[in-house]
Design a protein around this motif. Structure first.
Motif, PDB file in Angstrom:
ATOM      1  N   ILE A 146      80.032  71.342  15.894  1.00  0.00           N
ATOM      2  CA  ILE A 146      79.853  71.071  17.322  1.00  0.00           C
ATOM      3  C   ILE A 146      80.111  69.576  17.520  1.00  0.00           C
ATOM      4  O   ILE A 146      79.581  68.745  16.773  1.00  0.00           O
ATOM      5  CB  ILE A 146      78.440  71.487  17.765  1.00  0.00           C
ATOM      6  N   ARG A 147      80.956  69.272  18.484  1.00  0.00           N
ATOM      7  CA  ARG A 147      81.334  67.878  18.690  1.00  0.00           C
ATOM      8  C   ARG A 147      80.728  67.347  19.988  1.00  0.00           C
ATOM      9  O   ARG A 147      80.328  68.119  20.864  1.00  0.00           O
ATOM     10  CB  ARG A 147      82.855  67.751  18.732  1.00  0.00           C
ATOM     11  N   PHE A 148      80.697  66.021  20.112  1.00  0.00           N
ATOM     12  CA  PHE A 148      80.085  65.441  21.308  1.00  0.00           C
ATOM     13  C   PHE A 148      80.796  65.897  22.583  1.00  0.00           C
ATOM     14  O   PHE A 148      80.166  66.037  23.624  1.00  0.00           O
ATOM     15  CB  PHE A 148      79.970  63.911  21.190  1.00  0.00           C
ATOM     16  N   ALA A 149      82.100  66.159  22.489  1.00  0.00           N
ATOM     17  CA  ALA A 149      82.838  66.645  23.666  1.00  0.00           C
ATOM     18  C   ALA A 149      82.252  67.970  24.158  1.00  0.00           C
ATOM     19  O   ALA A 149      82.346  68.296  25.351  1.00  0.00           O
ATOM     20  CB  ALA A 149      84.306  66.812  23.313  1.00  0.00           C
ATOM     21  N   ASP A 150      81.624  68.724  23.245  1.00  0.00           N
ATOM     22  CA  ASP A 150      81.077  70.032  23.635  1.00  0.00           C
ATOM     23  C   ASP A 150      79.890  69.907  24.604  1.00  0.00           C
ATOM     24  O   ASP A 150      79.556  70.875  25.292  1.00  0.00           O
ATOM     25  CB  ASP A 150      80.671  70.845  22.390  1.00  0.00           C
ATOM     26  N   ASP A 155      78.791  75.888  28.511  1.00  0.00           N
ATOM     27  CA  ASP A 155      78.943  77.309  28.153  1.00  0.00           C
ATOM     28  C   ASP A 155      79.535  77.455  26.759  1.00  0.00           C
ATOM     29  O   ASP A 155      79.103  78.295  25.963  1.00  0.00           O
ATOM     30  CB  ASP A 155      79.814  78.042  29.185  1.00  0.00           C
ATOM     31  N   LEU A 156      80.503  76.626  26.451  1.00  0.00           N
ATOM     32  CA  LEU A 156      81.120  76.626  25.127  1.00  0.00           C
ATOM     33  C   LEU A 156      80.071  76.216  24.076  1.00  0.00           C
ATOM     34  O   LEU A 156      79.959  76.809  23.002  1.00  0.00           O
ATOM     35  CB  LEU A 156      82.294  75.643  25.112  1.00  0.00           C
ATOM     36  N   PHE A 157      79.271  75.207  24.419  1.00  0.00           N
ATOM     37  CA  PHE A 157      78.221  74.716  23.530  1.00  0.00           C
ATOM     38  C   PHE A 157      77.256  75.851  23.166  1.00  0.00           C
ATOM     39  O   PHE A 157      76.957  76.094  21.999  1.00  0.00           O
ATOM     40  CB  PHE A 157      77.472  73.568  24.223  1.00  0.00           C
ATOM     41  N   VAL A 161      76.612  77.594  19.412  1.00  0.00           N
ATOM     42  CA  VAL A 161      75.309  77.571  18.736  1.00  0.00           C
ATOM     43  C   VAL A 161      74.869  78.997  18.389  1.00  0.00           C
ATOM     44  O   VAL A 161      74.410  79.276  17.270  1.00  0.00           O
ATOM     45  CB  VAL A 161      74.234  76.851  19.604  1.00  0.00           C
ATOM     46  N   ARG A 162      75.039  79.895  19.357  1.00  0.00           N
ATOM     47  CA  ARG A 162      74.605  81.295  19.112  1.00  0.00           C
ATOM     48  C   ARG A 162      75.400  81.904  17.972  1.00  0.00           C
ATOM     49  O   ARG A 162      74.841  82.558  17.088  1.00  0.00           O
ATOM     50  CB  ARG A 162      74.782  82.134  20.385  1.00  0.00           C
TER      51      ARG A 162
END
Ligand code: GDP
Ligand code: IMO
Ligand code: MG
Length: 429
Positions: A146-150, A155-157, A161-162
């Motif tokens: 996971i990147r800071f842009a996320d 929603d993508l984040f 994670v899920r």
């Protein structure tokens, strides 16, 4: 001053923080390019000690600081550090600090894997800092990070994670026999942290390029040390990033031609924290003396650092791996009062002398160091500010380090304070 990369030449804790703080006066930007909050960089100014783990050590000199794409960043730790520095009246506003949108994020499950793996390894553990560094780089390499842009696409984040926790929780439950992690709790917490961090997110590569075009000078702040490098270090007792100077380009998003000088920080003796081979380690009174006089406790974990003599194999290979153009010797004052000093010149292995690092841990563990002995000095050198005023035996010891590495000494540090430093002529030309 041209663009300078600062790297540790040993196993970390060489005094990079002090030197980056000092040299920042002559730079415009200071950039971290690898590692994460496994680093602990100490600066002492006017008697006050500040330790930073993520924010570049140029922040005390009010220089614009950047955390490059190659760094793995724990948002919880970063926000704590921003608060700690702010309480100490240091400006860490988004105008002063930028985090790469491509930097990977250390998540709670990375710390959980780090701890569970070390526990499972028992006495074969690496002795990591437990900060989740390796597991985060692992997800980066397997393209699930996971990147800071996320943070900018919630929603993508959430989806990421899920998905990742589905797999991690299977391992936690069935392989590590430990507790699982609720994805919704992580999402709630992290999206809140993200709200505070969004103003800090930037395209660091573009910002640095813009700065260089405008004539800004950059100081690249390495973390760890050359022998903790994932490729060139004492694998597997290493960290999970490339710590050598070449990685300043990939980890900050600048081309190799932008690196003008590479300064290697050499502690006047050797320390190591965590597990792994350390041929010149001392288990006697001298080792205890170095540990006590050098106050050798980890700046991140508080662990007692293992101490030993300087090792020419370590120094010589660091000069080669980094392409060092200058040496900075630190903690020379810690050697005051020793009758004699030893420098390891090679390792004896099965009747032969090895003068380069063997790739095998097994061989390294069975090596016996061969030493040359140098006379010590009785003077207290901590007040000296001119190279020529150092005792003759001190200068001889330093000259030997130049001979071994083939690199000239630019700066000598004789105390933790910023001004306890001897700067040789021409360093800032
Ligand atoms: P880093 O990780 O390379 O930045 O180094 P650390 O901050 O982890 O450890 C270096 C320690 O040595 C810190 O406590 C510094 O304040 C201290 N230090 C740095 N340079 C000197 C020096 O020349 N002499 C002495 N006595 N201490 C120093
Ligand atoms: P600075 O920047 C000294 C060591 C750990 C362990 C190994 C792997 O302050 O010099 P990790 O948590 O990275 O997976 O641990 O690397 N280590 C350091 N030792 N100084 C550091 O950073 C270190 N960062 C990691 O002790 O042996
Ligand atoms: Mg340190």
């Amino acid at each position: 001053m041209s663009n300078i990369v600062i790297v540790g030449t040993q196993w970390g804790d060489e005094g990079k923080g002090k030197m980056v703080d000092l040299l920042s006066e002559h730079a415009d930007y200071v950039v971290r390019f690898q590692g994460g909050n496994n680093a602990g960089h100490t600066m002492v100014v006017n008697g006050k000690k500040i330790i930073s783990h993520l924010v570049p050590s140029g922040i005390l000199q009010k220089k614009k600081c950047f955390i490059g794409n190659g760094v793995v960043v724990d948002p919880v730790v970063l926000l704590d550090e921003i608060d700690y520095l702010t309480e100490n009246k240091i400006d860490v506003s988004p105008a002063m600090l930028k985090i790469s949108n491509r930097a990977h994020m250390i998540m709670p499950y990375h710390r959980h894997v780090d701890a569970a793996r070390e526990l499972k390894k028992g006495d074969k553990k690496i002795g990591t800092t437990g900060r989740g560094i390796g597991p985060c780089y692992e997800d980066k390499a397997t393209r699930r990070g996971i990147r800071f842009a996320d943070f900018l696409e919630p929603d993508l984040f959430k989806d990421k994670v899920r998905t990742i926790l589905e797999e991690k929780n299977f391992y936690f439950k069935n392989y590590f026999n430990t507790t699982t992690i609720d994805p919704e709790e992580v999402i709630d917490l992290y999206l809140k942290l993200g709200e505070r961090l969004i103003p800090y997110i930037d395209d660091v590569s573009l910002a640095l390029a813009g700065g260089m075009n405008a004539g800004k000078k950059i100081l690249f702040e390495g973390a760890q040390g050359s022998h903790l490098d994932i490729d060139h270090g004492t694998y597997p007792f290493v960290t999970s990033s490339n710590t050598v100077a070449g990685n300043a380009t990939c980890g900050a998003g600048v081309g190799p031609g932008s690196l003008n000088e590479i300064f290697g920080i050499v502690k006047a003796y050797t320390t190591r924290v965590g597990g792994g081979p350390f041929p010149t380690e001392l288990f006697d009174e001298t080792g205890d003396r170095l540990q006590e006089k050098g106050a050798e406790f980890g700046a991140t974990t508080g662990r007692r650092r293992r101490c030993g003599w300087l090792d020419s194999i370590v120094l010589k290979s660091a000069a080669r791996l980094n392409g060092l153009t200058g040496l900075i010797i630190t903690k020379l004052d810690v050697l005051d009062g020793l009758d004699e000093l030893k420098i390891c010149t090679g390792y004896e292995y099965q009747g032969n002398i090895i003068t380069d690092f063997p790739p095998s841990i097994k061989i390294l563990e069975d090596c016996t160091p061969v030493y040359e002995t140098h006379p010590g000095w009785s003077e207290n050198i901590s007040g000296i500010r001119n190279y020529d005023d150092l005792p003759e035996n001190t200068r001889k010891y330093l000259k030997r380090l130049e001979e071994i590495s083939g690199v000239g000494i630019k700066i000598v540090s004789v105390g933790p304070e910023r001004d306890a430093t001897i700067i040789r002529e021409g360093v800032f030309n």
